[in-house]
Enzyme design. Structure first.
Site, mmCIF file in Angstrom:
data_model
loop_
_atom_site.group_PDB
_atom_site.id
_atom_site.type_symbol
_atom_site.label_atom_id
_atom_site.label_comp_id
_atom_site.label_asym_id
_atom_site.label_seq_id
_atom_site.Cartn_x
_atom_site.Cartn_y
_atom_site.Cartn_z
ATOM 1 N N ASP A 265 0.848 -1.190 0.000
ATOM 2 C CA ASP A 265 0.000 0.000 0.000
ATOM 3 C C ASP A 265 0.889 1.246 0.000
ATOM 4 O O ASP A 265 2.099 1.162 0.242
ATOM 5 C CB ASP A 265 -0.895 -0.027 1.234
ATOM 6 C CG ASP A 265 -2.108 0.886 1.119
ATOM 7 O OD1 ASP A 265 -2.347 1.426 0.023
ATOM 8 O OD2 ASP A 265 -2.817 1.052 2.127
ATOM 9 N N GLU B 295 2.730 4.708 -4.306
ATOM 10 C CA GLU B 295 2.774 5.516 -5.537
ATOM 11 C C GLU B 295 4.154 6.150 -5.803
ATOM 12 O O GLU B 295 4.469 6.324 -6.992
ATOM 13 C CB GLU B 295 1.696 6.601 -5.471
ATOM 14 C CG GLU B 295 0.280 6.090 -5.572
ATOM 15 C CD GLU B 295 -0.250 5.508 -4.267
ATOM 16 O OE1 GLU B 295 -1.304 4.860 -4.300
ATOM 17 O OE2 GLU B 295 0.403 5.687 -3.217
ATOM 18 N N ASP C 14 -9.098 3.032 -2.187
ATOM 19 C CA ASP C 14 -10.099 3.518 -1.232
ATOM 20 C C ASP C 14 -11.298 4.132 -1.954
ATOM 21 O O ASP C 14 -11.499 5.356 -1.957
ATOM 22 C CB ASP C 14 -9.456 4.531 -0.289
ATOM 23 C CG ASP C 14 -8.356 3.906 0.547
ATOM 24 O OD1 ASP C 14 -8.312 2.668 0.634
ATOM 25 O OD2 ASP C 14 -7.532 4.651 1.099
#
Length: 881
Positions: free
Chosen positions: A538, A541, A617
């Protein structure tokens, strides 16, 4: 950036981050929301990360903004191709030379265009000296300087300063007559059917190595008017005097069709713009994970992996998975395009597809054929999708906030009490000390090894989260070991760049360094010894908490780039790809007899070699439910077949009906998981009460009943790149009526799934492709092509089965076959692929057909290692079944 804003044709797109980025994105207005709603969302965002981290996020945003002001764009005169002057043969195709329009001295100003057919299928196009390598998309071993290619290559091999037409043309001539027509034998393209890439289970690209992809043989270079054509079999690439490139198919005895028409490119400094015409009947799919309709026409999409800074809604862009790959389906034909460039950019999809990049090479690939053929060639180039272990295709339970080993055990116990299947249970950052990666909290999880062993005896697997942000704390062992090998990213001043994520002040490993990837991979050994079976990457990026501006590392952050050197402008979009590469390679070393299972929020082209993904999300709403389907289908068309949403959305508690319908949809998507934010009410199937539990139970039962079919699809994806779930156009690209059907989909070739996506609906309309289709629940037969209305009570997801299909299912622990009488011969049939559920042993392959016996009755025909059909058959869809 919001989807749908579009500049005028040819006008450069401003892709600098807006002030309302980071957490301030919550102030951007959305339709049907009040200002107060947005302010409340902003306040929730700050509460979510904590007020201490919120203050750090403000300080980081100021620091990053100061560094960003040091970025100076390169300003040079605009360059566009002028006149085509000459051509030369190169392996697999030709190189063409153009003057630069408006340049006073044609002797020194040139633009080159390279056209190469590839042995593995498809066509490579490189402008201005661009070569196929270095490229992380094609494999990490193709990313270093050994594959840089052209002399004078920049950070991504984008410039060629050493070659001129005088060097290239025999005799040194640079005139139109410098090269005569070059003819050669016209041969068929390579046969790529059935070959595996890099060995079973490897997923590595074909010909993985430092060299460019292998060129095809048998290409023909010839004159066409005042331009040239390069031909291989029935595919023709035509180059005209101005630099327009046309791709045609010319089947023997058929009509020639132009499937793609590319305008000449334009450079402004390092920024370039490239446009490709679109037919009015074309649908465009792909571009990674997008909160947008399945057909991307009408939108502008940024190519910059971004944490939306909380939950997202329809139209929010960019998100975490920007992949510069899109599939075009039109009456004229089908092709897939891949722009291999990792820099920031945009793709505008209107009457043309306009790609703009701020830097890097103008190189792209075109793969003509059916959608299946195009993705087969694309994944042959960038790597086959990883084959997940069988358990990964089951149901997974997760939430942020289970909080302790005792709670996790209790959740698993409740699944057994309610007689509900469970394959995986996931640990979010609350299982860590202060949210620090690899730092298991021994107070709340005193015996994680014992817990994983106990759950493994029930066939329940534990997956743990790993974030890349490392706490800047000399007492943290991960920080100390990383600091000892100089693992963390540095700024232009040589200092380690500090950001803010869940652990507080954090530093970030430079995954573009092989040394750092090896170090990071070794950190997974502790989890492996504890019995953790999978990993969830997670915030990669990479995401950094910023109160405003772009929520990631500064663009001037330095990266090793496997020996080439560069900065975050080139490395950002492949940061997650390389993190997953490090983990995948490490797990192969640490557990050589088992296949790694990884899930990653962010990625780039080639991610499928290592990991799947999920929708991130996504907001809790009926719109979020619809978006999650388009998100998953779009990723499949981008080469990432394993994905799915968080059931119920992430940020709020769904209504009973929304939860049920989302659960039903996810049961037919590859990744099947419930997950939600901390402090929300429980979301396990029984938490909504006995009525909801009984409404979702059929979906769970159906998922596990179809697990042999799912696992067979997993092998198909691994071998060919075909997604598990497919847009309706997949079955018949020539049927224009299927191109915009985005609320139903195909599961493999045999099943049509029509989920209910609207509140209160108890029936729905389904667009059937040609042929007969049977309702899987009732056996009622329908004839297509046609729109039909099917019942959809709250406990049912309409699923129709293609006539002639043979579906392997599992009931009461044994495999059976559901067979559906064909409406034509030969019948579709079916396949079954089995193995131990994990590992690398060669699987058992079995094929099934449908024929007639001596008395004219339908029978299932068998092709496999057994002497006779070893499975019982249930005939479905007939009155006497």
């Amino acid at each position: 950036m919001r989807v749908s804003s579009r500049p005028a044709a040819g006008e450069p797109v401003d892709i600098a981050p807006s002030l309302l980025g980071g957490w301030l994105r919550h102030l951007r207005p959305r339709r049907r929301e009040r200002v107060r709603d947005r302010l409340d969302a902003l306040a929730r965002g700050f509460r979510l990360i904590g007020w201490g981290n919120s203050l750090r996020a403000c300080r980081y945003a100021w620091f990053r903004g100061r560094l960003e002001r040091q970025v100076r764009p390169v300003t040079t005169p605009t360059r566009v191709p002028g006149r085509l002057t000459s051509a030369e043969r190169v392996p697999g195709g030709a190189r063409f030379w153009f003057t630069v329009a408006g340049e006073p001295s044609a002797a020194t100003a040139w633009l080159s265009l390279e056209v190469r057919f590839l042995a593995q299928g498809g066509v490579f196009i490189g402008w201005d000296g661009a070569t196929a390598t270095p490229s992380y998309a094609l494999g990490v071993d193709r990313a270093g300087p050994a594959g840089a290619g052209a002399a004078g290559a920049g950070p991504a091999g984008s410039r060629s300063a050493g070659a001129t037409p005088a060097d290239a043309v025999p005799g040194g001539a640079a005139s139109d007559g410098g090269v005569s027509d070059v003819e050669g034998p016209d041969v068929e393209g390579p046969d790529v059917e059935g070959s595996d890439v890099g060995g079973f289970g490897s997923g590595q690209p074909a010909g993985s190595g430092a060299d460019d992809p292998e060129p095809a043989t048998g290409c023909v270079l010839a004159r066409e008017g005042d331009g040239w054509v390069v031909r291989l079999a029935d595919v023709v690439v035509a180059v005209d005097q101005e630099g327009t490139v046309a791709f045609r198919t010319e089947p023997p005895g058929g009509d020639a069709r132009t499937i793609r028409l590319d305008r000449p490119p334009r450079w402004d400094g390092t920024t370039w713009v490239h446009r490709s015409a679109l037919d009015s009947d074309a649908a465009v799919l792909g571009l990674g994970g997008r909160s947008a309709p399945l057909d991307r026409r009408g939108g502008t999409y940024r190519l910059w992996n971004s944490d939306p800074g909380g939950t997202y809604a329809a139209g929010d862009d960019p998100l975490s998975m920007s992949i510069p790959v899109y599939l075009v389906v039109a009456d004229a034909g089908v092709h897939l395009a891949f722009y291999d460039n990792t820099h920031d950019g945009t793709v505008d999809v209107a009457d043309e597809v306009t790609v703009q990049m701020v830097d890097g090479p103008l190189r792209y690939y075109v793969f003509p054929g059916t959608p299946a053929q195009a993705l087969e060639c694309y994944t042959r180039l960038t790597g086959r999708p990883a084959l997940p272990p069988r358990w990964a295709l089951g149901y997974h339970q997760c939430r942020w906030g289970y909080g302790s080993q005792a709670v996790v055990r209790e959740v698993a116990d409740r699944f057994a009490e309610h007689d509900l299947p469970l394959s995986g249970i996931w640990l979010d950052i609350d299982h860590l000390v202060d949210n620090r990666p690899f730092a298991v909290d021994r107070e709340r999880y005193p015996d994680l090894a014992g817990l994983t062993a106990e759950l493994a005896r029930r066939d329940v697997h534990v997956v743990a989260i790993v974030d890349p942000g490392v706490a800047k704390d000399r007492g943290d062992p991960v920080y100390r070991s990383g600091r000892s090998i100089d693992a963390f990213c540095r700024g232009p001043d040589g200092r380690v760049v500090r950001g803010v994520v869940w652990p507080g002040t954090t530093v970030f490993p430079d995954f573009t360094s092989p040394r750092v990837r090896r170090w990071w991979g070794e950190l997974y050994e502790g989890y492996v010894k504890l019995g953790v079976d999978g990993f969830w990457h997670d915030m990669n990026e990479p995401s950094v908490f910023a109160a405003w501006g772009d929520g990631t590392l500064p663009r001037l952050t330095r990266h090793e780039l496997d020996g080439r050197g560069g900065d975050h402008r080139e490395a950002h979009n492949v940061y997650a790809l390389l993190l997953n590469h490090a983990a995948f390679e490490a797990l192969c070393r640490l557990r050589p007899d088992r296949r790694p299972f990884l899930l990653s929020r962010a990625g780039f082209a080639g991610l499928q070699r290592y990991a799947g993904t999920w929708s991130g999300d996504i907001g809790t709403s009926w719109g979020g439910l619809r978006t999650s389907l388009a998100f998953t289908l779009g990723l499949g068309c981008s080469g990432v077949p394993f994905s799915g949403p968080d059931i119920g959305g992430f940020d709020a508690h769904p209504s009973d009906e929304l939860y049920v319908r989302w659960f039903q949809l996810a049961a037919y998507l590859p990744f099947f998981r419930v997950h939600c934010a901390a402090k929300l009410p429980p979301r396990e199937p029984w938490a909504f009460g006995p009525t909801v539990l009984e409404l979702v139970r059929p979906s769970l039962r159906e998922r596990y009943e179809l697990l042999p079919y799912w696992y067979t699809l997993a092998f198909e994806a691994h071998r060919t790149g075909a997604p598990y779930v497919r847009p309706m156009l997949w079955i018949d690209p020539a049927d224009a009526g299927l191109r915009w059907e985005d609320d139903q989909f195909l599961l493999g070739d045999a099943l049509l799934v029509a989920p209910v996506l609207e509140e209160g609906a108890r029936e729905r309309t389904v667009r059937l492709p040609r042929g007969r289709w049977y309702d899987r629940r009732t056996g009622v037969a329908y004839e297509g092509p046609e729109y039909v209305t099917v019942p959809a009570p709250l406990d049912v997801t309409p699923v129709l089965v293609r006539a002639g299909a043979v579906i392997p299912v599992e009931r009461d622990g044994r495999i059976e076959l559901d067979a559906y009488p064909p409406d034509e011969e030969p019948a579709l049939g079916g396949r079954l692929t089995t193995d131990a559920g994990d590992g690398y042993d060669a699987p058992v392959e079995e094929r099934f057909g449908i024929g007639r016996d001596a008395r004219g009755r339908w029978v299932v025909e068998y092709d496999g290692p057994a002497e006779t059909l070893p499975y019982p058959v249930r005939w479905c869809g007939t009155p006497d079944s």
